[in-house]
Design a protein around this motif. Structure first.
Motif, short mmCIF file in Angstrom:
data_model
loop_
_atom_site.label_atom_id
_atom_site.label_comp_id
_atom_site.label_asym_id
_atom_site.label_seq_id
_atom_site.Cartn_x
_atom_site.Cartn_y
_atom_site.Cartn_z
N LYS A 5 22.25 7.21 10.91
CA LYS A 5 20.90 6.95 12.17
C LYS A 5 19.95 6.74 11.17
O LYS A 5 19.19 6.00 11.82
N GLN A 6 19.94 7.31 10.14
CA GLN A 6 18.62 6.64 9.01
C GLN A 6 19.13 6.74 7.85
O GLN A 6 19.92 7.64 7.45
N LEU A 7 18.66 5.62 7.19
CA LEU A 7 19.06 5.93 5.70
C LEU A 7 17.96 5.47 4.70
O LEU A 7 16.60 4.73 5.16
N ASN A 8 17.11 6.38 4.09
CA ASN A 8 16.22 6.84 2.48
C ASN A 8 17.08 6.05 0.99
O ASN A 8 17.06 7.21 0.59
N ASP A 20 9.97 -2.04 -5.64
CA ASP A 20 9.42 -0.76 -6.44
C ASP A 20 8.85 0.73 -5.71
O ASP A 20 8.69 1.23 -5.86
N ILE A 21 9.78 0.25 -4.34
CA ILE A 21 8.63 1.36 -3.15
C ILE A 21 10.34 1.48 -2.51
O ILE A 21 10.91 0.50 -2.40
N PRO A 22 10.51 2.83 -2.02
CA PRO A 22 11.25 2.86 -1.31
C PRO A 22 11.83 2.18 -0.58
O PRO A 22 10.68 1.46 0.51
N VAL A 23 12.73 2.16 0.28
CA VAL A 23 13.69 1.26 2.14
C VAL A 23 13.66 2.51 2.41
O VAL A 23 15.02 2.85 2.60
N ILE A 24 13.27 2.73 3.83
CA ILE A 24 13.37 3.97 4.82
C ILE A 24 14.16 2.64 6.57
O ILE A 24 13.08 1.73 6.77
N LEU A 25 15.13 3.47 6.33
CA LEU A 25 16.02 2.49 8.04
C LEU A 25 16.75 3.10 8.56
O LEU A 25 16.68 4.13 8.71
N SER A 69 0.97 -0.78 -0.14
CA SER A 69 0.07 -0.36 -0.06
C SER A 69 0.61 1.45 0.14
O SER A 69 1.88 1.54 0.93
N ALA A 70 0.88 1.89 -0.79
CA ALA A 70 1.63 3.28 -0.92
C ALA A 70 3.14 2.64 -1.48
O ALA A 70 3.60 1.78 -1.24
N ASN A 71 3.68 3.51 0.15
CA ASN A 71 5.34 2.73 -0.29
C ASN A 71 5.69 2.42 1.05
O ASN A 71 6.89 2.19 2.03
N PHE A 72 4.32 1.39 1.53
CA PHE A 72 4.85 0.64 2.90
C PHE A 72 4.51 -0.82 2.23
O PHE A 72 3.21 -1.50 1.09
N VAL A 86 13.75 -1.33 9.04
CA VAL A 86 12.78 -1.07 8.19
C VAL A 86 11.42 -0.59 8.27
O VAL A 86 10.64 -1.17 9.21
N THR A 87 11.42 0.71 8.34
CA THR A 87 10.02 1.51 9.24
C THR A 87 9.08 1.68 8.34
O THR A 87 8.13 1.53 8.59
N ASN A 88 9.64 0.87 6.93
CA ASN A 88 8.09 1.19 6.03
C ASN A 88 7.66 -0.18 5.94
O ASN A 88 6.59 -0.69 4.76
N PHE A 89 8.19 -1.14 5.76
CA PHE A 89 8.13 -2.81 6.27
C PHE A 89 7.44 -3.35 7.29
O PHE A 89 8.55 -3.35 8.66
N LEU A 90 6.07 -3.55 7.90
CA LEU A 90 5.56 -3.09 8.76
C LEU A 90 5.22 -4.72 9.33
O LEU A 90 4.28 -4.96 8.46
N THR A 91 5.36 -5.16 10.27
CA THR A 91 5.50 -6.48 10.40
C THR A 91 4.22 -6.18 11.79
O THR A 91 3.65 -7.82 12.04
N ALA A 92 4.23 -5.25 12.66
CA ALA A 92 2.92 -5.45 13.32
C ALA A 92 3.02 -3.84 13.32
O ALA A 92 3.33 -2.83 13.18
N PRO A 93 1.58 -3.07 14.21
CA PRO A 93 0.99 -1.78 14.13
C PRO A 93 2.56 -0.68 15.15
O PRO A 93 3.20 -1.52 15.69
N GLU A 94 3.34 -0.33 14.01
CA GLU A 94 3.89 0.77 14.50
C GLU A 94 5.51 0.17 14.52
O GLU A 94 5.81 0.18 15.14
#
Length: 327
Positions: A269-272, A247-252, A204-207, A302-310
């Protein structure tokens, strides 16, 4: 905005049937030749629509859609309502709960999703196989939580009542939500087996949303490094590239945990990493921190690969680091 399969479901509602002949299976018959010509697997199904607290459920892989009774406004008793779920289950259908936060007759889209005694009944009878954690542009953390707690399949759908190309700006690079199905074979049987076995993720979108056992391989196949191994001495810096084939960004986000190596390395600390692009990453061994040879990989989330809410997916960067002590 493409895909390999579609579900063809008819809403279980026919208020004008005295005037218009109804054949719920007919749309599937009409669409099937075009789907076959396009190489799309078309799945027959029907929507069981009921007022709150039942809501809407899709029953797919049905074998006899004509066997379902019409819905007259709303079922008169709970037994009447449950009859449709029982019939769908008897045909071997996979049943999932649509947009649990929005139910007729009020359609309050800001309503919180609730698991009630009705869901206990449907689930307890073995009829409920999954839940939409994404419907249209909405991701619902409560639906996500229900799937985890009840071990149900996660799905993401458009529920679109318009042309998807315009609704999601497909011509400008937009994408509609979809369910990624990890099937062992490209067939109705393979898809059904994967859905029953919870082998899905939602895009969904970038997630990406799903279980870690499926998101982890997607990360590993998408993110690669320009070098497999780096050797560092205290105080040294090294720069390498991380590339993203997805096909989506990976936000680390840095996730040091308690590992000794992570405490000895200074890293972003962060990588996009944008889709189909690369980013330079510079790391440095902290001077005077290394007393013995250390090897390992840097921990990130990976903050946009959700394994549980948040909660994002915990990963390590695909580079082995060898940290040498000072001479």
């Amino acid at each position: 905005g493409g895909g390999d399969c579609r579900q063809q479901r008819q809403q279980h509602h026919a208020p004008h049937r005295p005037d218009i002949a109804i054949n719920f299976h007919r749309p599937y018959e009409i669409a099937l030749p075009a789907a076959n010509a396009a190489g799309i697997i078309l799945i027959p199904g029907l929507e069981i629509s009921r007022h709150e607290p039942y809501g809407h459920h899709n029953a797919i892989f049905l074998t006899d859609i004509a066997a379902f009774p019409f819905w007259d406004n709303n079922a008169k008793t709970a037994a009447d309502t449950l009859a449709s779920y029982r019939l769908a289950a008897s045909q071997g259908a996979f049943i999932f709960w649509n947009h649990p936060w929005a139910m007729p007759p009020l359609w309050k889209t800001d309503k919180k999703s609730e698991w009630t005694a009705v869901q206990d009944t449907i689930y307890g009878n073995g009829w409920l196989g999954g839940i939409e954690v994404v419907n249209g542009r909405r991701y619902d953390p409560d639906a996500h939580r229900f799937c985890i707690e009840k071990k149900l399949t996660m799905l993401g759908n458009t529920d679109i009542h318009n042309l998807s190309a315009y609704e999601y700006s497909i011509f400008e690079g937009g994408r509609r939500p979809m369910t990624l199905v990890f099937a062992r074979e490209r067939s109705l049987k393979g898809i059904k087996d994967a859905l029953i076995s919870r082998r899905t993720a939602v895009w969904s979108a970038n997630f990406l949303i799903g279980e870690a056992r499926y998101l982890q391989p997607l990360f590993e196949q998408s993110v690669t490094a320009s070098t497999a191994r780096i050797e560092l001495s205290p105080g040294n810096r090294v720069t390498f590239l991380l590339s993203n084939a997805a096909d989506i960004p990976v936000i680390l986000e840095r996730n040091p945990g308690g590992k000794e190596l992570d405490k000895m390395i200074e890293a972003p600390k962060q990588l996009n990493i944008p889709a189909h692009q690369s980013r330079a990453v510079q790391i440095r061994s902290l001077a005077g921190k290394t007393a013995a040879l250390q090897t390992g990989r840097l921990a990130y989330r990976v903050t946009n690969f959700l394994t549980a809410p948040e909660k994002g997916l915990d990963v390590t960067l695909p580079v082995e680091i060898v940290l040498r002590p000072a001479p």
